[in-house]
Write a protein that holds these residues in place. Structure first.
Motif, PDB file in Angstrom:
ATOM      1  N   LEU A  36       0.822  -1.207   0.000  1.00  0.00           N
ATOM      2  CA  LEU A  36       0.000   0.000   0.000  1.00  0.00           C
ATOM      3  C   LEU A  36       0.864   1.267   0.000  1.00  0.00           C
ATOM      4  CD1 LEU A  36      -2.816  -1.137   2.442  1.00  0.00           C
ATOM      5  CD2 LEU A  36      -2.941  -0.928  -0.054  1.00  0.00           C
ATOM      6  N   GLN A  37       1.966   1.224   0.712  1.00  0.00           N
ATOM      7  CA  GLN A  37       2.884   2.364   0.704  1.00  0.00           C
ATOM      8  C   GLN A  37       3.511   2.543  -0.680  1.00  0.00           C
ATOM      9  OE1 GLN A  37       5.654   1.649   3.890  1.00  0.00           O
ATOM     10  NE2 GLN A  37       4.164   2.168   5.471  1.00  0.00           N
ATOM     11  N   ARG A  39       2.180   1.622  -3.455  1.00  0.00           N
ATOM     12  CA  ARG A  39       1.133   2.084  -4.361  1.00  0.00           C
ATOM     13  C   ARG A  39       0.995   3.607  -4.296  1.00  0.00           C
ATOM     14  NH1 ARG A  39      -4.836  -0.363  -3.892  1.00  0.00           N
ATOM     15  NH2 ARG A  39      -4.795   0.885  -2.009  1.00  0.00           N
ATOM     16  N   GLU A  40       1.078   4.159  -3.099  1.00  0.00           N
ATOM     17  CA  GLU A  40       1.025   5.616  -2.955  1.00  0.00           C
ATOM     18  C   GLU A  40       2.217   6.275  -3.635  1.00  0.00           C
ATOM     19  OE1 GLU A  40      -1.381   7.599  -1.692  1.00  0.00           O
ATOM     20  OE2 GLU A  40      -2.556   5.747  -1.601  1.00  0.00           O
ATOM     21  N   LEU A  41       3.398   5.692  -3.466  1.00  0.00           N
ATOM     22  CA  LEU A  41       4.588   6.232  -4.122  1.00  0.00           C
ATOM     23  C   LEU A  41       4.464   6.151  -5.640  1.00  0.00           C
ATOM     24  CD1 LEU A  41       7.408   4.764  -1.844  1.00  0.00           C
ATOM     25  CD2 LEU A  41       6.633   7.152  -1.967  1.00  0.00           C
ATOM     26  N   GLN A  42       3.896   5.058  -6.118  1.00  0.00           N
ATOM     27  CA  GLN A  42       3.716   4.895  -7.555  1.00  0.00           C
ATOM     28  C   GLN A  42       2.762   5.943  -8.110  1.00  0.00           C
ATOM     29  OE1 GLN A  42       1.563   1.480  -9.078  1.00  0.00           O
ATOM     30  NE2 GLN A  42       3.165   1.167 -10.631  1.00  0.00           N
ATOM     31  N   LEU A  43       1.677   6.190  -7.404  1.00  0.00           N
ATOM     32  CA  LEU A  43       0.730   7.218  -7.836  1.00  0.00           C
ATOM     33  C   LEU A  43       1.384   8.600  -7.854  1.00  0.00           C
ATOM     34  CD1 LEU A  43      -2.514   6.023  -6.021  1.00  0.00           C
ATOM     35  CD2 LEU A  43      -1.996   5.889  -8.467  1.00  0.00           C
ATOM     36  N   ASP A  44       2.203   8.875  -6.850  1.00  0.00           N
ATOM     37  CA  ASP A  44       2.930  10.149  -6.814  1.00  0.00           C
ATOM     38  C   ASP A  44       3.881  10.261  -8.002  1.00  0.00           C
ATOM     39  OD1 ASP A  44       1.618  10.857  -4.488  1.00  0.00           O
ATOM     40  OD2 ASP A  44       3.303  10.334  -3.171  1.00  0.00           O
ATOM     41  N   ASP A  81      -8.781  -0.958   1.205  1.00  0.00           N
ATOM     42  CA  ASP A  81      -9.237   0.177   0.387  1.00  0.00           C
ATOM     43  C   ASP A  81     -10.517   0.788   0.927  1.00  0.00           C
ATOM     44  OD1 ASP A  81      -7.082   0.117  -1.314  1.00  0.00           O
ATOM     45  OD2 ASP A  81      -8.087  -1.136  -2.800  1.00  0.00           O
TER      46      ASP A  81
END
Length: 82
Positions: A36-37, A39-44, A81
């Motif tokens: 999940l962490q 995934r946030e980095l990927q979105l950024d 989610d």
């Protein structure tokens, strides 16, 4: 005089299986958190249009995800989610 006893063999096996199950649950939980962490980095990275970084992060996410059965993984991710 102290009396030393040996643990019963069935108790040792029970403890081994319980500890293995505990560590498997802990690893799964830690992997969910890491995923999940990431995934946030990927979105950024995608928002910053750094697609090379986003792709690299995606490979790490895939490596984590592929360690587990799809149904179990998908169920836990969907719970996170919500």
């Amino acid at each position: 005089m102290t009396l030393q006893t040996k643990p019963a063999l069935h108790r040792v096996h029970d403890l081994d299986s319980e500890m293995a199950a505990y560590y498997a649950r802990k690893e799964f939980k830690d992997d969910i958190s890491a995923y999940l962490q990431l995934r946030e980095l990927q979105l950024d990275a995608q928002e910053d249009e750094d697609y090379y970084l986003a792709k690299s992060i995606g490979r790490s996410m895939r490596d984590i995800r592929e360690k587990y059965e799809c149904e179990k993984w998908d169920k836990q991710i969907s719970l996170q989610d919500n």
